[in-house]
Structures are given as structure tokens and as C-alpha cells.
Design an enzyme around this catalytic site. Structure first.
Site, PDB file in Angstrom:
ATOM      1  NE  ARG A 155      30.847  -0.992 -59.984  1.00  0.00           N
ATOM      2  CZ  ARG A 155      30.611   0.088 -59.262  1.00  0.00           C
ATOM      3  NH1 ARG A 155      31.616   0.873 -58.909  1.00  0.00           N
ATOM      4  NH2 ARG A 155      29.375   0.393 -58.884  1.00  0.00           N
ATOM      5  CB  SER A 246      28.723   3.202 -60.462  1.00  0.00           C
ATOM      6  OG  SER A 246      28.206   4.279 -59.691  1.00  0.00           O
ATOM      7  CG  HIS A 247      31.875   6.134 -59.103  1.00  0.00           C
ATOM      8  ND1 HIS A 247      31.155   5.089 -58.580  1.00  0.00           N
ATOM      9  CD2 HIS A 247      33.077   6.104 -58.488  1.00  0.00           C
ATOM     10  CE1 HIS A 247      31.892   4.453 -57.682  1.00  0.00           C
ATOM     11  NE2 HIS A 247      33.066   5.047 -57.606  1.00  0.00           N
ATOM     12  CG  ASP A 426      27.080   8.235 -60.754  1.00  0.00           C
ATOM     13  OD1 ASP A 426      25.868   8.465 -60.966  1.00  0.00           O
ATOM     14  OD2 ASP A 426      27.476   7.186 -60.209  1.00  0.00           O
ATOM     15  CG  ASP A 428      24.952   4.309 -62.094  1.00  0.00           C
ATOM     16  OD1 ASP A 428      25.657   5.230 -61.628  1.00  0.00           O
ATOM     17  OD2 ASP A 428      24.556   3.350 -61.399  1.00  0.00           O
ATOM     18  CG  ASP A 430      24.152   5.384 -58.598  1.00  0.00           C
ATOM     19  OD1 ASP A 430      25.069   6.100 -59.066  1.00  0.00           O
ATOM     20  OD2 ASP A 430      24.364   4.245 -58.113  1.00  0.00           O
ATOM     21  NE  ARG A 431      28.757   6.478 -56.466  1.00  0.00           N
ATOM     22  CZ  ARG A 431      29.794   6.074 -55.751  1.00  0.00           C
ATOM     23  NH1 ARG A 431      30.663   6.958 -55.295  1.00  0.00           N
ATOM     24  NH2 ARG A 431      29.978   4.793 -55.499  1.00  0.00           N
ATOM     25  CB  THR A 494      30.279   1.336 -47.405  1.00  0.00           C
ATOM     26  OG1 THR A 494      30.785   2.347 -46.525  1.00  0.00           O
ATOM     27  CG2 THR A 494      30.286   1.873 -48.823  1.00  0.00           C
ATOM     28  CD  GLU A 513      26.478   4.320 -49.626  1.00  0.00           C
ATOM     29  OE1 GLU A 513      26.400   3.161 -49.188  1.00  0.00           O
ATOM     30  OE2 GLU A 513      26.860   4.582 -50.786  1.00  0.00           O
ATOM     31  CB  SER A 515      30.716   7.560 -51.841  1.00  0.00           C
ATOM     32  OG  SER A 515      29.617   6.711 -51.564  1.00  0.00           O
ATOM     33  CE  LYS A 526      25.346   5.084 -55.049  1.00  0.00           C
ATOM     34  NZ  LYS A 526      25.385   3.699 -54.561  1.00  0.00           N
TER      35      LYS A 526
END
Length: 656
Positions: A155, A246-247, A426, A428, A430-431, A494, A513, A515, A526
Site C-alpha cells: 500500500r 481496504s479501509h 469498508d 473492499d 471485507d470488514r 494479525t 480479528e 479490527s 474476511k
């Protein structure tokens, strides 16, 4: 920034809880004072981005032991550590012919990741006629520093990825270290953030030049990370290149990311990403097809079959396929019955991320929720200016809709027309974040509640759970469920990649997790929408009799606490810290383990978490500093690998 997560308390009085927290605060102060000297005056831990510096003055109250308990905030000011508790609530975590085919749920169609091998090919074996058999051209390049993947891929800022050769070097390193991709199938897609389409087209040209036989992608190259994981597993693909940060924020001046998933659909393990990084340090060329050979961009606006040289491109309906997968896991009829109740309402905040089209298909089209139940419902390259991280600070639209404050407590000034259930995902998808009417569910509690109810409420788990797992910093709430159910519990570092081997070996069914990540063995990532459907399934199961009063989220969580117990948990983030100073601080703490154990009352263990994978024996070292007390209360320090600038130091505190 900080949020508090709750897992377990027993029959302790307010005095006992406050006393325990005060002792832990003293210990944290000692730890930080021992280590703060490791940071230069200009690089000390600054005010947390989501902590006091953004919220202004905070209410300096003691831990509240009401139904929603305490939150926390912290800052370092002029080199001195200060802490206060902020009165927070339960704050913390047109189709192709086969497009409609459901996902097989028993086994991965391809090879399991256990024992996966990756090889760095020599320059001679990668060059010449063999290396160019895809009909591409060879472009000279030089290595870029800092292309080491973090917890979940590489990233950086968009402008870094736009530098000539930067993206190409990293992608070529993936091809060079994963020879199975030559002649194989590769999935390509991303969360739609700024630079997603341009990067996808570049990777397509490189895939063709590197001899990939087939690429599977989707209209506009837009798909959630969970949906891409599912595509890998059902198309028997050799791997996937996923474009997401991601987020993290999106936009021309914000973050971009790329990660490689292996043939089980999960993030590449350390031994693979290490080889990719090693290759980036010496790469001197990349292979790519000319732009003129590429089908027009408009060809990727709908499903169909395309060709690029000898490489077949299948543009599939990722949304429809993911919907079919969810319908094979959950009882949609039962959830529809819940949504028909006049006393039940819900909202879902897509945060203008890739969850938007998936949410519309599943919640509106399939489950018949009203369109008005969707918030921030358009997938935008800059997420509409939102920071697409589903927590109490950034998911402000959902927080307000659910009658909550940014600390997780009920907003006493906002009590009208509050939905019974709310959730967010989020960038993408996944959260996830879960909330009831004026009641926030922490990620650790969410994982525990899903695990405790899965067998009775979700058809996919009707035979029971094989086992459960959590990341090391996550609250021990799910540990209590595992003990009660008599199933195995695994504690891993993690990073979702550490759950993959356990799933492939059929040791766990559900994992999560702190997060805001929760998932199961239906894929190897996830899955935010999966978690939302899991909660809707629990609510539907508890509310089958429409003549009875509605059983809400708060009641379910409180009943869970009464049965399994509860703990108090918080996390502090110190973002964009100078990387070398952060590493120096962590090393300073490691050197003081003996001193800490002899000077802090009740401290029974001070170590650096090391994980040995029970499946393949691989070892992950230096995964976080743990300070564990006699009653199993914990303080944990860890360097995060999900930021794009500098380092992030995370501090976790759990009081049991």
C-alpha cells in the site's frame, strides 16, 4: 485514535473494575516511559488521529460499568504519556453460461495452500523467447525501494503507484515468483478506488505477455475482496491480483494497494510475499503487451468473453455469483420473514465502497429490504470523501442513524426513528461493523456471538463448528465460547493469511480479528456482508414468532454476556509515526522484559509473540509484545502493516 471493545466481565464490582484499570494504566505509563526515549523529539508519538486531537477535549471520566461500559482515548504530549477514559460505550471491531452456478462449499476446487511453493526464476529463464511467448515486449526497469508487502499487500499513495515502472515492477515480481501462473488462470479485480481501472488494464497486458492462459475479471474490474476469493476457488484459478487498500482513504491524493492471493483464495503467506519482495530488489525488466492489442475499455463494462493475444478473458457477474454463494449458506426465506415484520427495520452503510452493488443485490433485490435501507450506496473512486473504515468515528452516517455517539454510547438527543439493526462495510467489503438500536456491538463480541449461535441459526453450520480462531490482539470473548462448546481455539498473528492453513486443514469454521474482520471457511478472506447476514440470521431465528415482541441486538448480546461472560477491551492507534523510531521503541521494550517482570506487580509474562503454524510448521516471529497479568489481563504493543505512510503503533488493553 481509540475505540473500546468488550468481551467478558464476571461478577466484579465497580470498585474492582476501576482498581484493575488503574493498575493497568500505571503499567502502561511505566512501559511508555521506558520506551518513549527511543523516539527522537520530532518523532514522538503524536496525538492519535482519531483521539483527542480530532474530538477536542474529552470527558475525563472513570470507567463506567453500565451496560455499555467505558471507552478510552490517549495521547503523548511533550514526551510524557497521559491517559484518560472517555466515557465510551461498548466501543470496541447478461451472465456467462455458468455465471448462475452456485459456489461449491465442501472443498476448494484447486490445490490447498498447505505446502505451497514459490520460486524466483533466474533472469535467463525469464527472458528471451520463452519469457515473451505471450507476444509482449520487454521493458527495461530499475528496482524501487520499499516494495515490501505489509500485513495485506503493498500500500502506497496513488502517485507512487503512478510512477513509471512502479506498478509494473511489483506485478512482474509476482509473475516471476509464481511460475504456475504461466499457462494458468488468474483473477483480476479491485474495490474501484482511484486508479483501479488503469492498473487493471496494465496487469491484463502484463498477464498476456507473461503467458497466462485465462484471466477472470468482472465489469469495470469492480468486485469485493470476498467475492474475488470466491472466484479463485470456483474457477480453479492459480491466484488473484486484488487492487485494494481496504479501509484506507481513496482518491487521487490518497491510497492505493495491490496484493496477491494464492490458489486457495486467501492472501499469500509470508514465504510467498517474501520472495515477491526479494525479486523487487533486483528486477531489471518487465513484460507487457502493447496497448493497441488490448480490447476497448468499453468491452469491460459488461459480461462476456474477450481475447488478448493467446489469453482468454472472461468477464463474469461477480455480484450474482456472490449472491448465489450467500443463498447457499444462509436461509434467505427466514431472513425475508424478519424483514417483513412491521416492528423491524434495518440500514446498511456501504460507505460508497465496493459493497454498494453487492448490498443492493442481496439486501434489496434478494431479501426485499427497501432501497431506503441503503446508506452511502454508490461505489465511488474516492468513496465520496469518506474514510471507508467501519468504526465509530469514520462510519459517522451509520453511527448517527443508530442513535449513537462516536464513543458508542446512546445519543440522548437522537432517539427518534432509530432502526433495529444497522451495519457497515469498508472499502473492499471485507470488514464489518454491527449495531443495534442505540447499542454498538464490538468486533470481539460479534465474533463470539456468531460462533455461539452458528449451529442453530445458519444452515451451513448445522453440523456444528470444527473450531474457531482469533488474532492474538483480539479480545478473549470467543475463547469462552470455544470452552463452553468444547471445540478447539487457535490464536494466530494479525493478518487473515494466518487463518488460511487452519481452514484448508479443516481445523476451524469461523475466525475473526478485533479490527472489524469476521469470516468463515466458505472463502479464505474476511467477509463483511457474510457477517451482516450472520447477524440477520441470528435475529431471524430469535424472532420467528411474529406475535411476540421483537428480540433485538442488545438483548442478544446481554444474554450472551450472562452465559459466556464479558471483558473490557480497548485499542489505541498512533498513526504515521516515523518508521525507524517506532522500530527502536519496540526493540527497547524487548530489551526491558526482565525489568518489567520484576517491577510491575502481577505481571506474569512479558514476551514477543511467536506463532508456529500447527499445519505446516512455519514460524512467524516478532508478532507483538505481550504483557500478561496473573488474571490474564493483557497489554499488547504491535507495529501495524496496513498503513501507506510511516508506521502505525497499536496498543491494546484487555481487562478481565
Amino acid at each position: 485514535r481509540s475505540w473500546t471493545s468488550i468481551g467478558r466481565t464476571e461478577s466484579r464490582s465497580s470498585t474492582q473494575l476501576v482498581g484493575a484499570c488503574v493498575c493497568m494504566c500505571i503499567c502502561m505509563c511505566m512501559c511508555m516511559s521506558l520506551c518513549i526515549s527511543s523516539l527522537s523529539p520530532n518523532n514522538r508519538l503524536g496525538s492519535s488521529r482519531l483521539g483527542s486531537s480530532r474530538r477536542g477535549s474529552s470527558a475525563k471520566t472513570l470507567l463506567q460499568t453500565n451496560a455499555r461500559t467505558a471507552g478510552a482515548g490517549s495521547r503523548v504530549w511533550n514526551g510524557r504519556f497521559a491517559m484518560w477514559l472517555n466515557g465510551a460505550g461498548s466501543v470496541y471491531s447478461r451472465r456467462l453460461d455458468d455465471a448462475a452456478a452456485p459456489f461449491p462449499l465442501d472443498k476448494h476446487a484447486g490445490t490447498a495452500r498447505v505446502g505451497i511453493k514459490a520460486t524466483v526464476l533466474s533472469d535467463t529463464s525469464m527472458g528471451g523467447a520463452e519469457g515473451l511467448r505471450g507476444g509482449g515486449v520487454e521493458k527495461k526497469s530499475v528496482p524501487f525501494s520499499g516494495q515490501k508487502p505489509g500485513t495485506s499487500g503493498l500500500r502506497k499513495k496513488v502517485k507512487v503507484f503512478q510512477e513509471p515502472g512502479y506498478l509494473e515492477n511489483f506485478v512482474q515480481s509476482i509473475f516471476d515468483t509464481n511460475p504456475d501462473l504461466k499457462g494458468g488462470t488468474l483473477v483480476i479485480g479491485g474495490d474501484g478506488r482511484f486508479f483501479n481501472s488503469e492498473a487493471s488494464l496494465t496487469i491484463l497486458r502484463m498477464a498476456a505477455a507473461n503467458g497466462v492462459s485465462r484471466v477472470v475479471t468482472m465489469p469495470h474490474f469492480l468486485a469485493s475482496t470476498p467475492a474475488i476469493s470466491a472466484l479463485v476457488r470456483t474457477t480453479n484459478a492459480n491466484g488473484a491480483i486484488i487492487l485494494t487498500a481496504s479501509h484506507n482513504p481513496g482518491g487521487e491524493d490518497e491510497d492505493f494497494g495491490i496484493k496477491y492471493n494464492t490458489n486457495n483464495g486467501g492472501p499469500a503467506p509470508n514465504q510467498v510475499t517474501d520472495l515477491i519482495y526479494e525479486r523487487t530488489t533486483s528486477i531489471d525488466r518487465y513484460l507487457i503487451k502493447e496497448k493497441d492489442d488490448l480490447p476497448g475499455v468499453q468491452s469491460f463494462n459488461t459480461t462476456g468473453q474477450l481475447q488478448l493475444g493467446d489469453m482468454q478473458i472472461s468477464v463474469v457477474d461477480a455480484v450474482g455469483r456472490y449472491s448465489s454463494l450467500m443463498q447457499s449458506i444462509f436461509d434467505f426465506d427466514k431472513i425475508r420473514a424478519l424483514l417483513k415484520r412491521p416492528d423491524f427495520s434495518m440500514v446498511f452503510d456501504a460507505m460508497n465502497g465496493v459493497a454498494a452493488p453487492f448490498a443492493r443485490r442481496i439486501f434489496v433485490d434478494d431479501l426485499h429490504a427497501p432501497e431506503s435501507s441503503l446508506l452511502n450506496k454508490h461505489a465511488l473512486p474516492d468513496f465520496g470523501g469518506l474514510h471507508p473504515d467501519p468504526n465509530l468515528v469514520y462510519a459517522s452516517t451509520l453511527v448517527k442513524a443508530m442513535g449513537l455517539t462516536p464513543t458508542g454510547l446512546p445519543d440522548t438527543k437522537n432517539t427518534d426513528n432509530i432502526p433495529d439493526f444497522g451495519a457497515a462495510a469498508d472499502g473492499d467489503a471485507d470488514r464489518n461493523m454491527i449495531a443495534g438500536k442505540q447499542f454498538f456491538v464490538t468486533p470481539s463480541d460479534s465474533l463470539a456471538v456468531i460462533a455461539a449461535n452458528a449451529k442453530d441459526c445458519i444452515p451451513y453450520f448445522h453440523q456444528g463448528l470444527k473450531g474457531v480462531a482469533r488474532s492474538m490482539p483480539t479480545s478473549g470473548a470467543v475463547d469462552n465460547v470455544a470452552r463452553k462448546l468444547g471445540i478447539d481455539l487457535y490464536e494466530v498473528p494479525t493478518g487473515w493469511k494466518f487463518f488460511g492453513n487452519l481452514m484448508d486443514a479443516e481445523r476451524i469454521s469461523i475466525c475473526g480479528e478485533e479490527s472489524f474482520g469476521t469470516g468463515s471457511d466458505h472463502i479464505r478472506e474476511k467477509d463483511g456482508i457474510w457477517a451482516v447476514l450472520a447477524w440477520l440470521s441470528i435475529l431471524a431465528h430469535r424472532n420467528q414468532d411474529a406475535s411476540q415482541p421483537l428480540v433485538g441486538v442488545e438483548q442478544i448480546v446481554k444474554e450472551h454476556w450472562a452465559k459466556f461472560g464479558r471483558s473490557f477491551y480497548t485499542r489505541y492507534d498512533y498513526e504515521a509515526v516515523e518508521a525507524d523510531a517506532a522500530k527502536s521503541m519496540m526493540q527497547s521494550m524487548r530489551e526491558r522484559f526482565t525489568e518489567l517482570k520484576s517491577s510491575v506487580p502481577g505481571l506474569k509474562l512479558a514476551d514477543d509473540f511467536q506463532y508456529t503454524d500447527p499445519v505446516d510448521g512455519s514460524v512467524a516471529k516478532s508478532q507483538g509484545i505481550r504483557l500478561i497479568f496473573d488474571d490474564n489481563s493483557r497489554i499488547i504493543f504491535r507495529l501495524s502493516g496496513t498503513g501507506s505512510v510511516g508506521a502505525t503503533i497499536r496498543m491494546y488493553v484487555e481487562c478481565v
